[in-house]
Design a protein around this motif. Structure first.
Motif, mmCIF file in Angstrom:
data_model
loop_
_atom_site.group_PDB
_atom_site.id
_atom_site.type_symbol
_atom_site.label_atom_id
_atom_site.label_comp_id
_atom_site.label_asym_id
_atom_site.label_seq_id
_atom_site.Cartn_x
_atom_site.Cartn_y
_atom_site.Cartn_z
ATOM 1 N N GLY A 123 0.813 -1.217 0.000
ATOM 2 C CA GLY A 123 0.000 0.000 0.000
ATOM 3 C C GLY A 123 0.843 1.262 0.000
ATOM 4 O O GLY A 123 0.494 2.259 -0.648
ATOM 5 N N LEU A 124 1.963 1.243 0.719
ATOM 6 C CA LEU A 124 2.869 2.395 0.750
ATOM 7 C C LEU A 124 3.460 2.643 -0.634
ATOM 8 O O LEU A 124 3.546 3.787 -1.087
ATOM 9 N N VAL A 125 3.834 1.588 -1.319
ATOM 10 C CA VAL A 125 4.372 1.716 -2.675
ATOM 11 C C VAL A 125 3.311 2.329 -3.586
ATOM 12 O O VAL A 125 3.592 3.278 -4.331
ATOM 13 N N LEU A 126 2.101 1.815 -3.518
ATOM 14 C CA LEU A 126 1.030 2.340 -4.371
ATOM 15 C C LEU A 126 0.742 3.808 -4.076
ATOM 16 O O LEU A 126 0.511 4.600 -4.983
ATOM 17 N N GLU A 127 0.775 4.161 -2.792
ATOM 18 C CA GLU A 127 0.549 5.554 -2.406
ATOM 19 C C GLU A 127 1.596 6.468 -3.032
ATOM 20 O O GLU A 127 1.278 7.532 -3.562
ATOM 21 N N LYS A 128 2.849 6.056 -2.983
ATOM 22 C CA LYS A 128 3.923 6.850 -3.582
ATOM 23 C C LYS A 128 3.736 6.991 -5.092
ATOM 24 O O LYS A 128 3.944 8.061 -5.659
ATOM 25 N N VAL A 129 3.323 5.924 -5.743
ATOM 26 C CA VAL A 129 3.135 5.947 -7.194
ATOM 27 C C VAL A 129 1.949 6.845 -7.569
ATOM 28 O O VAL A 129 2.052 7.688 -8.461
ATOM 29 N N VAL A 130 0.851 6.699 -6.871
ATOM 30 C CA VAL A 130 -0.355 7.466 -7.188
ATOM 31 C C VAL A 130 -0.141 8.956 -6.962
ATOM 32 O O VAL A 130 -0.679 9.780 -7.692
ATOM 33 N N ASN A 131 0.659 9.314 -5.993
ATOM 34 C CA ASN A 131 0.867 10.726 -5.674
ATOM 35 C C ASN A 131 1.838 11.433 -6.612
ATOM 36 O O ASN A 131 1.985 12.643 -6.529
ATOM 37 N N HIS A 132 2.485 10.700 -7.508
ATOM 38 C CA HIS A 132 3.390 11.320 -8.478
ATOM 39 C C HIS A 132 2.641 11.531 -9.790
ATOM 40 O O HIS A 132 2.080 10.611 -10.354
ATOM 41 N N HIS A 133 2.648 12.766 -10.234
ATOM 42 C CA HIS A 133 1.993 13.070 -11.509
ATOM 43 C C HIS A 133 3.010 13.425 -12.586
ATOM 44 O O HIS A 133 2.655 13.680 -13.715
ATOM 45 N N ASP A 134 4.265 13.406 -12.215
ATOM 46 C CA ASP A 134 5.344 13.719 -13.132
ATOM 47 C C ASP A 134 5.910 12.406 -13.686
ATOM 48 O O ASP A 134 6.433 11.578 -12.949
ATOM 49 N N HIS A 135 5.782 12.236 -14.989
ATOM 50 C CA HIS A 135 6.222 11.009 -15.658
ATOM 51 C C HIS A 135 7.690 10.699 -15.370
ATOM 52 O O HIS A 135 8.045 9.564 -15.053
ATOM 53 N N ASN A 136 8.542 11.699 -15.462
ATOM 54 C CA ASN A 136 9.979 11.482 -15.226
ATOM 55 C C ASN A 136 10.259 11.076 -13.786
ATOM 56 O O ASN A 136 11.123 10.238 -13.528
ATOM 57 N N ALA A 137 9.523 11.665 -12.852
ATOM 58 C CA ALA A 137 9.697 11.299 -11.440
ATOM 59 C C ALA A 137 9.286 9.847 -11.214
ATOM 60 O O ALA A 137 9.943 9.114 -10.459
ATOM 61 N N LEU A 138 8.216 9.411 -11.881
ATOM 62 C CA LEU A 138 7.795 8.010 -11.761
ATOM 63 C C LEU A 138 8.838 7.063 -12.334
ATOM 64 O O LEU A 138 9.111 6.011 -11.757
ATOM 65 N N LEU A 139 9.415 7.428 -13.468
ATOM 66 C CA LEU A 139 10.481 6.603 -14.048
ATOM 67 C C LEU A 139 11.635 6.461 -13.069
ATOM 68 O O LEU A 139 12.154 5.361 -12.860
ATOM 69 N N GLU A 140 12.030 7.565 -12.475
ATOM 70 C CA GLU A 140 13.120 7.532 -11.503
ATOM 71 C C GLU A 140 12.760 6.683 -10.282
ATOM 72 O O GLU A 140 13.594 5.925 -9.781
ATOM 73 N N LEU A 141 11.526 6.813 -9.813
ATOM 74 C CA LEU A 141 11.086 6.030 -8.664
ATOM 75 C C LEU A 141 11.137 4.529 -8.965
ATOM 76 O O LEU A 141 11.670 3.747 -8.173
ATOM 77 N N PHE A 142 10.625 4.137 -10.131
ATOM 78 C CA PHE A 142 10.639 2.713 -10.475
ATOM 79 C C PHE A 142 12.058 2.207 -10.740
ATOM 80 O O PHE A 142 12.354 1.049 -10.459
ATOM 81 N N GLU A 143 12.916 3.055 -11.273
ATOM 82 C CA GLU A 143 14.312 2.652 -11.460
ATOM 83 C C GLU A 143 15.004 2.448 -10.121
ATOM 84 O O GLU A 143 15.875 1.593 -9.984
ATOM 85 N N LEU A 144 14.594 3.224 -9.124
ATOM 86 C CA LEU A 144 15.139 3.071 -7.780
ATOM 87 C C LEU A 144 14.617 1.800 -7.106
ATOM 88 O O LEU A 144 15.373 1.057 -6.487
ATOM 89 N N LEU A 145 13.315 1.539 -7.254
ATOM 90 C CA LEU A 145 12.677 0.441 -6.531
ATOM 91 C C LEU A 145 12.821 -0.927 -7.195
ATOM 92 O O LEU A 145 12.798 -1.944 -6.507
ATOM 93 N N LEU A 146 12.930 -0.946 -8.522
ATOM 94 C CA LEU A 146 12.929 -2.213 -9.256
ATOM 95 C C LEU A 146 14.177 -2.353 -10.115
ATOM 96 O O LEU A 146 14.630 -1.381 -10.728
#
Length: 92
Positions: free
Chosen positions: A6-29
């Motif tokens: 749920g914490l992971v999903l919350e972080k993903v849903v709260n990002h509306h910047d495509h580049n920030a999401l890419l960076e987040l997923f590159e960090l996590l996965l």
């Protein structure tokens, strides 16, 4: 410490910047994990469209038959309304 999805999903849903999401997923996965998720999404999309056989899906996307079978079995065990909800989420 137990990880909470749920914490992971919350972080993903709260990002509306495509580049920030890419960076987040590159960090996590890892690259392999991102590739596996992308492949599984392609399999579910193809199975829900129903236009290709499992062998065609495997050949087209270079994904193992075992992965396709697992995804297919998962869809078979869903209720009709669950399946429609998933179809709406990933095909539209």
């Amino acid at each position: 410490m137990r990880a909470e999805w749920g914490l992971v999903l919350e972080k993903v849903v709260n990002h509306h910047d495509h580049n920030a999401l890419l960076e987040l997923f590159e960090l996590l996965l890892t690259e392999d994990e991102r590739s596996a998720i992308a492949g599984r999404l392609k399999v579910f999309q193809a199975l829900l469209k129903g236009e290709m056989s499992q062998r065609q899906i495997a050949c087209e996307f270079q994904i193992s038959i075992a992965t396709i079978t697992r995804c297919s079995n998962y869809l078979k065990h869903m209720s009709v309304e669950q399946r429609e909800k998933i179809k709406h989420l990933i095909l539209e």
